[in-house]
Design an enzyme around this catalytic site. Structure first.
Site, PDB file in Angstrom:
ATOM      1  N   ASN A   9      54.767  46.629  19.946  1.00 60.71           N
ATOM      2  CA  ASN A   9      54.409  48.181  19.328  1.00 60.71           C
ATOM      3  C   ASN A   9      55.522  48.692  18.794  1.00 60.71           C
ATOM      4  O   ASN A   9      56.386  49.171  19.430  1.00 60.71           O
ATOM      5  CB  ASN A   9      53.808  48.850  20.646  1.00 60.71           C
ATOM      6  CG  ASN A   9      53.296  50.382  20.142  1.00 60.71           C
ATOM      7  OD1 ASN A   9      53.447  50.546  18.880  1.00 60.71           O
ATOM      8  ND2 ASN A   9      53.116  51.236  21.073  1.00 60.71           N
ATOM      9  N   LYS A  11      55.587  51.590  17.005  1.00 61.01           N
ATOM     10  CA  LYS A  11      55.337  53.207  16.967  1.00 61.01           C
ATOM     11  C   LYS A  11      55.642  53.496  15.660  1.00 61.01           C
ATOM     12  O   LYS A  11      55.430  52.964  14.681  1.00 61.01           O
ATOM     13  CB  LYS A  11      56.134  53.532  17.991  1.00 61.01           C
ATOM     14  CG  LYS A  11      56.057  53.121  19.355  1.00 61.01           C
ATOM     15  CD  LYS A  11      56.397  53.841  20.438  1.00 61.01           C
ATOM     16  CE  LYS A  11      55.975  52.875  21.808  1.00 61.01           C
ATOM     17  NZ  LYS A  11      56.346  53.589  23.178  1.00 61.01           N
ATOM     18  N   HIS A  96      46.518  53.965  23.048  1.00 66.51           N
ATOM     19  CA  HIS A  96      48.083  53.822  23.614  1.00 66.51           C
ATOM     20  C   HIS A  96      48.096  55.147  24.277  1.00 66.51           C
ATOM     21  O   HIS A  96      47.672  56.191  23.894  1.00 66.51           O
ATOM     22  CB  HIS A  96      48.778  53.833  22.543  1.00 66.51           C
ATOM     23  CG  HIS A  96      50.276  53.542  23.194  1.00 66.51           C
ATOM     24  ND1 HIS A  96      51.083  54.556  23.329  1.00 66.51           N
ATOM     25  CD2 HIS A  96      51.117  52.380  23.391  1.00 66.51           C
ATOM     26  CE1 HIS A  96      52.338  54.036  23.980  1.00 66.51           C
ATOM     27  NE2 HIS A  96      52.301  52.987  23.835  1.00 66.51           N
ATOM     28  N   GLU A  98      50.446  57.213  24.184  1.00 68.70           N
ATOM     29  CA  GLU A  98      51.209  58.339  23.364  1.00 68.70           C
ATOM     30  C   GLU A  98      49.742  58.754  22.395  1.00 68.70           C
ATOM     31  O   GLU A  98      49.627  60.086  22.099  1.00 68.70           O
ATOM     32  CB  GLU A  98      51.922  57.989  22.292  1.00 68.70           C
ATOM     33  CG  GLU A  98      53.313  57.485  23.078  1.00 68.70           C
ATOM     34  CD  GLU A  98      54.359  56.337  22.664  1.00 68.70           C
ATOM     35  OE1 GLU A  98      54.021  56.024  21.668  1.00 68.70           O
ATOM     36  OE2 GLU A  98      55.083  55.966  23.565  1.00 68.70           O
ATOM     37  N   GLU A 166      49.660  49.799  31.037  1.00 69.56           N
ATOM     38  CA  GLU A 166      50.832  50.448  30.788  1.00 69.56           C
ATOM     39  C   GLU A 166      51.142  51.665  31.510  1.00 69.56           C
ATOM     40  O   GLU A 166      50.615  52.583  30.974  1.00 69.56           O
ATOM     41  CB  GLU A 166      51.315  50.629  29.159  1.00 69.56           C
ATOM     42  CG  GLU A 166      51.183  49.618  28.371  1.00 69.56           C
ATOM     43  CD  GLU A 166      51.707  49.806  27.087  1.00 69.56           C
ATOM     44  OE1 GLU A 166      52.803  49.155  26.766  1.00 69.56           O
ATOM     45  OE2 GLU A 166      51.399  50.674  26.273  1.00 69.56           O
ATOM     46  N   GLY A 172      59.044  53.767  27.580  1.00 70.22           N
ATOM     47  CA  GLY A 172      60.005  54.151  27.125  1.00 70.22           C
ATOM     48  C   GLY A 172      61.012  54.957  27.852  1.00 70.22           C
ATOM     49  O   GLY A 172      62.056  55.707  27.646  1.00 70.22           O
ATOM     50  N   SER A 208      58.731  49.332  29.188  1.00 70.62           N
ATOM     51  CA  SER A 208      60.058  49.028  29.549  1.00 70.62           C
ATOM     52  C   SER A 208      60.389  47.716  29.774  1.00 70.62           C
ATOM     53  O   SER A 208      61.389  47.280  30.293  1.00 70.62           O
ATOM     54  CB  SER A 208      60.704  50.073  30.433  1.00 70.62           C
ATOM     55  OG  SER A 208      60.792  51.295  30.222  1.00 70.62           O
TER      56      SER A 208
END
Ligand code: PGA
Length: 244
Positions: A9, A11, A96, A98, A166, A172, A208
């Site tokens: 991914n 981003k 996702h 985000e 996730e 992150g 991560s």
């Protein structure tokens, strides 16, 4: 045994030129270090055409990080899954964390997207995961169960689907979930999918994942691969993850 999936991914990183350069190096590395799994890239929307040209005639899959629930129309600023398909893409990432936290996507939105993406013959990769607060108040299973039951309420069984677990607190942050937490939550995710008649669905772990922790996570039952953010931006670091 189910084939592993290693997904990247990207981003909002990389230009089209950086995308082309990445794939030149990555394909080179892959020829000397082949992966036994499937590799999937999610570049940003503006780089999808560059990815499509670079990956044509390769075995590497790709897709978009999000899409709208219509193929075309007066929907300024949205991405069309139909266009992804016409460029040769196979996947769409959906829900996702985000998208959920910054762009206020709800479980109902993910359900519509899963259904629309499947109706086009593309593969939805539905992302789920709990926040730190939810984990600390022992709500992890409740949260992922809700995200799965609602997000998959209109799924067409028999059509391909991938789920990526996730934990939000691991994305992150450098805080990877422990092998025990991953094993335990993946088992719950598998049980929920099984109760929905979707036990064939690959379940990826994300948050991560790096070259040095991937090997310790991949050998658990129900861990069928990874969704990798930061460590997928560099060809040398991602190639190590695809060959664990
Ligand atoms: P990360 O991101 O690997 O940088 O934690 C994972 C993701 O957001 O999919």
């Amino acid at each position: 045994m189910m084939k592993k999936i290693f997904a990247a991914n990207w981003k909002l990183f990389k230009t089209p030129q950086e995308t082309r350069d990445f794939f030149t190096s990555f394909k080179n590395l892959l020829s000397s270090s082949p992966s036994s799994g499937e590799i999937v890239f999610f570049p940003s929307a503006i780089c999808l055409e560059a990815a499509s040209i670079s990956l044509k005639d390769s075995k590497i899959s790709w897709g978009a990080q999000n899409c709208y629930i219509k193929a075309e129309g007066a929907f300024t600023g949205e991405n069309s899954a139909q266009t992804v398909k016409s460029l040769g893409g196979q996947y769409i990432l959906i829900g996702h964390s985000e998208r959920r936290s910054l762009f206020l996507e709800k479980d109902e939105d993910t359900a519509e997207k899963v259904s629309f993406v499947q109706s086009l013959g593309l593969i939805p990769m539905l992302c789920i995961g709990e926040t730190l607060q939810e984990r600390e108040s022992n709500k992890t299973v409740e949260v992922v169960a809700r995200q799965l039951r609602q997000g998959l309420s209109r799924v067409q069984s028999g059509k391909p689907l991938v789920v990526a677990y996730e934990p939000v607190w691991a994305i992150g942050t450098g805080k990877v979930a422990t092998a025990e937490q991953v094993a335990e939550t993946h088992k719950s995710v598998f049980e929920i999918l099984k109760s929905l008649g979707l036990e064939e669905t690959p379940i990826l772990y994300g948050g991560s994942v790096k070259a040095d922790n991937a090997a310790g996570l991949i050998n658990h039952p129900h861990v069928n691969g990874f969704l990798v953010g930061g460590a997928s931006l560099d060809p040398e670091s991602f190639i190590k993850i695809t060959s664990v």
